[in-house]
Design an enzyme around this catalytic site. Structure first.
Site, short mmCIF file in Angstrom:
data_model
loop_
_atom_site.label_atom_id
_atom_site.label_comp_id
_atom_site.label_asym_id
_atom_site.label_seq_id
_atom_site.Cartn_x
_atom_site.Cartn_y
_atom_site.Cartn_z
N SER A 190 10.56 -32.81 -33.07
CA SER A 190 11.00 -31.51 -33.76
C SER A 190 11.35 -31.70 -35.58
O SER A 190 11.54 -32.88 -35.49
CB SER A 190 12.08 -30.92 -33.05
OG SER A 190 13.19 -31.07 -33.70
N CYS A 232 14.07 -31.88 -36.67
CA CYS A 232 15.58 -32.35 -36.85
C CYS A 232 15.20 -33.94 -37.16
O CYS A 232 16.32 -34.54 -37.27
CB CYS A 232 16.20 -31.88 -35.62
SG CYS A 232 15.89 -32.90 -34.04
N TYR A 238 19.22 -36.56 -30.32
CA TYR A 238 17.75 -36.30 -30.00
C TYR A 238 16.96 -36.51 -31.16
O TYR A 238 15.53 -37.28 -31.04
CB TYR A 238 17.71 -34.60 -30.15
CG TYR A 238 16.30 -34.01 -30.00
CD1 TYR A 238 15.85 -33.80 -28.59
CD2 TYR A 238 15.57 -33.86 -31.00
CE1 TYR A 238 14.74 -33.32 -28.59
CE2 TYR A 238 14.38 -33.24 -30.81
CZ TYR A 238 13.85 -32.91 -29.81
OH TYR A 238 12.69 -32.41 -29.55
N LYS A 298 13.49 -39.36 -30.95
CA LYS A 298 12.25 -38.75 -31.47
C LYS A 298 11.76 -39.60 -32.55
O LYS A 298 10.33 -39.98 -32.44
CB LYS A 298 12.34 -37.48 -31.84
CG LYS A 298 12.60 -36.27 -30.75
CD LYS A 298 11.09 -36.30 -29.92
CE LYS A 298 11.52 -35.50 -28.52
NZ LYS A 298 10.24 -35.48 -27.63
N HIS A 327 18.67 -22.31 -28.29
CA HIS A 327 18.65 -22.21 -29.67
C HIS A 327 18.97 -20.86 -30.23
O HIS A 327 19.27 -19.91 -29.51
CB HIS A 327 17.18 -22.51 -30.29
CG HIS A 327 16.98 -23.99 -30.16
ND1 HIS A 327 17.34 -25.05 -31.21
CD2 HIS A 327 16.50 -24.76 -29.28
CE1 HIS A 327 16.95 -26.24 -30.79
NE2 HIS A 327 16.48 -26.24 -29.68
N ARG A 359 22.19 -12.09 -26.90
CA ARG A 359 23.56 -11.25 -27.33
C ARG A 359 23.42 -9.91 -27.67
O ARG A 359 24.29 -8.95 -27.11
CB ARG A 359 24.23 -12.27 -28.18
CG ARG A 359 24.68 -13.58 -28.11
CD ARG A 359 25.50 -14.13 -29.67
NE ARG A 359 25.60 -15.56 -29.31
CZ ARG A 359 26.43 -16.27 -28.63
NH1 ARG A 359 27.30 -15.35 -27.87
NH2 ARG A 359 26.71 -17.55 -28.58
P1 GDP Z 1 19.49 -26.25 -35.14
O1 GDP Z 1 18.30 -25.42 -35.76
O2 GDP Z 1 19.06 -27.48 -34.60
O3 GDP Z 1 20.71 -25.94 -36.07
O4 GDP Z 1 19.92 -25.22 -33.82
P2 GDP Z 1 20.02 -23.80 -33.62
O5 GDP Z 1 18.90 -23.03 -33.30
O6 GDP Z 1 20.88 -23.99 -32.40
O7 GDP Z 1 20.89 -23.24 -34.58
C1 GDP Z 1 20.64 -22.64 -35.92
C2 GDP Z 1 21.54 -21.90 -36.93
O8 GDP Z 1 21.87 -20.78 -35.99
C3 GDP Z 1 22.99 -22.59 -36.90
O9 GDP Z 1 23.29 -22.49 -38.22
C4 GDP Z 1 23.89 -21.94 -35.97
O10 GDP Z 1 25.35 -22.27 -36.20
C5 GDP Z 1 23.28 -20.37 -35.88
N1 GDP Z 1 23.50 -19.59 -34.77
C6 GDP Z 1 24.37 -18.34 -35.13
N2 GDP Z 1 24.41 -17.98 -33.78
C7 GDP Z 1 23.94 -18.74 -32.74
C8 GDP Z 1 23.95 -18.82 -31.25
O11 GDP Z 1 24.68 -17.97 -30.77
N3 GDP Z 1 23.36 -19.93 -30.84
C9 GDP Z 1 22.73 -20.81 -31.45
N4 GDP Z 1 22.24 -22.00 -30.79
N5 GDP Z 1 22.91 -20.98 -32.78
C10 GDP Z 1 23.55 -20.06 -33.51
#
Ligand code: GDP
Length: 314
Positions: free
Chosen positions: A113, A115, A142, A146, A185, A193
Site C-alpha cells: 500500500s 503507506c 505495516y 511491506k 479505514h 457512521r
Molecule cells: P490512513 O490513510 O493510513 O491515514 O488511514 P485511515 O483511512 O484510517 O485514515 C485516513 C484519515 O481519515 C485520517 O486523517 C483519519 O484521522 C481520518 N478519519 C476521520 N474519521 C475517521 C474514522 O472514523 N475512521 C478512520 N479510520 N479514519 C478517520
C-alpha cells in the site's frame, strides 16, 4: 516486458481471496476465464504457518500467485497493534514467497500500500521516493513489513531470476470492506457512521482528526483490473503505483459519503484523534503508460459500496 498470459490455461492462487482486494481480483480473474482459480479460507490454511503454506503450494503447483493476504487496518488499528502488523505481514509474505519459489511459480504479484512511502515524500509520490525518508509513525509497522516484501521481490528476481513483481495501491474501498469502526479505514467508517446516524435520526456525527489531510480513494474493482494488466505486461524489479491520480480533503470525502448515504445532520471533527499523513497522492505515470486507467467514480463507488453494506452488514 512479459508476454501476455493465456488465462484459461493457468492455475491461479489468490492468497487472501475473501478480503477486500482478493475478492475483487478473484472477480476479475473469473471475468477473463482463468483456468483454475484457487483460494483457501484462513481456517483451511494459515499463511503464518510455514509448513502448512509449503505443503499447500507444493500440492497446488500454481502458475500464478497473487498475494492479497495481509493483516490490514486503519490508522487506529495500525498504531495500537504494531507487533501483530509487523510480525503477521512478515510471516505471510515470507512463507508465501519461499513456498512459491520451491514450487517454481512463474508469476507472483505482491501487493502492499501507499503507506510505504516517506511521510514527507514530494507529491504526487513517485516510486523512486521509496526509502528516501522516515515513515509516517501511525502505520510504520505495516509499512516496514511491506517494504521488506518489495525488497524480497527484487531479491528473488536478482538471485533466482524470478519474474515476480510488486505493486502499491493507494487507499482502496469497495464491497467486502471492513466496516468495524475500531479497525476500519476512513471511507467504510464514514459509511457506517453516517448510516447509523441517519437511522437513529442523530443530529451530529463525530469523525476523527481535522478533516484537512488529503487522500485518494480507488475502487477495488479498478485495482483488480490493474493487477491483470500488470501480470500481463509488467516485468520489472521496481514496485509500481496504482492510484487514481487525484485526491481530496477528508472533509470533502465526509460530505460526499454523507450525501450518498442521506445523512443531513452536522459533521463534528474530533481533533484529539490522529490525522496521519498530511497527504499521500500517488504518481501514476508508470501504470498509466501501460494503458490502465481507473473507471469508477467516487460517487458511484460509494453508492455501490453502501448498497453492499446494507445487504451484508447493517
Ligand atoms: P490512513 O490513510 O493510513 O491515514 O488511514 P485511515 O483511512 O484510517 O485514515 C485516513 C484519515 O481519515 C485520517 O486523517 C483519519 O484521522 C481520518 N478519519 C476521520 N474519521 C475517521 C474514522 O472514523 N475512521 C478512520 N479510520 N479514519 C478517520
Amino acid at each position: 516486458m512479459a508476454s501476455a498470459l493465456t488465462w484459461p490455461d493457468l492455475t491461479v492462487y489468490v492468497a487472501g481471496h475473501n478480503g477486500l482486494v482478493g475478492s475483487a481480483v478473484w472477480r476479475a480473474l473469473a471475468g477473463v476465464g482463468a483456468g483454475r482459480l484457487v483460494g483457501y479460507r484462513s481456517a483451511e490454511l494459515d499463511l503464518r504457518d510455514r509448513e502448512a503454506t509449503f505443503a499447500a503450494i507444493a500440492e497446488l503447483k500454481p502458475d500464478v500467485v497473487i498475494d492479497a493476504a495481509a493483516k490490514v487496518g486503519g490508522i487506529m488499528a495500525n498504531s495500537t497493534y504494531p507487533v501483530e502488523f509487523l510480525r503477521d505481514n512478515m510471516l505471510i509474505q515470507a512463507n508465501l514467497m519461499d513456498a512459491s519459489h520451491a514450487a517454481n511459480v512463474e508469476r507472483l504479484l505482491f501487493l502492499g500500500s501507499s503507506c510505504i512511502y516517506p511521510r514527507h515524500a514530494s507529491q504526487p509520490i513517485r516510486e523512486s521516493s521509496l526509502m528516501t525518508g522516515p515513515l509516517e509513525p501511525t502505520n510504520q509497522a505495516y509499512a516496514m513489513a511491506k517494504i521488506a516484501g518489495i525488497f524480497a521481490i527484487e531479491a528473488y528476481r536478482t538471485q533466482y531470476g524470478r519474474r515476480w513483481i510488486s505493486a502499491m495501491p493507494t487507499n482502496l474501498y469497495g464491497p467486502k470492506d471492513n466496516f468495524d469502526l475500531e479497525s476500519s479505514h476512513v471511507l467504510p467508517a464514514f459509511i457506517r457512521r453516517f448510516h447509523e446516524a441517519k437511522v437513529a435520526s442523530a443530529p451530529t456525527v463525530t469523525v476523527w482528526g481535522t478533516g484537512t489531510p488529503r487522500r485518494e480513494f480507488l475502487h477495488v474493482d479498478d485495482l483488480a483490473q490493474a493487477c491483470l494488466v500488470l501480470l500481463d505486461s509488467y516485468d520489472s524489479p521496481e514496485t509500481i503505483n496504482v492510484g487514481l491520480g487525484e485526491d481530496m480533503p477528508i472533509r470533502e470525502l465526509a460530505e460526499t459519503v454523507a450525501d450518498v448515504v442521506g445523512f443531513e445532520g452536522t459533521i463534528v471533527w474530533d481533533t484529539s484523534k490522529p490525522d496521519g499523513m498530511p497527504r499521500k497522492l500517488l504518481d501514476t505515470t508508470r501504470i498509466n503508460a501501460l494503458g490502465w486507467h481507473p473507471t469508477i467514480s467516487l460517487r458511484d463507488g460509494v453508492a455501490t459500496t453502501y448498497q453492499w453494506f446494507l445487504a451484508n452488514t447493517a
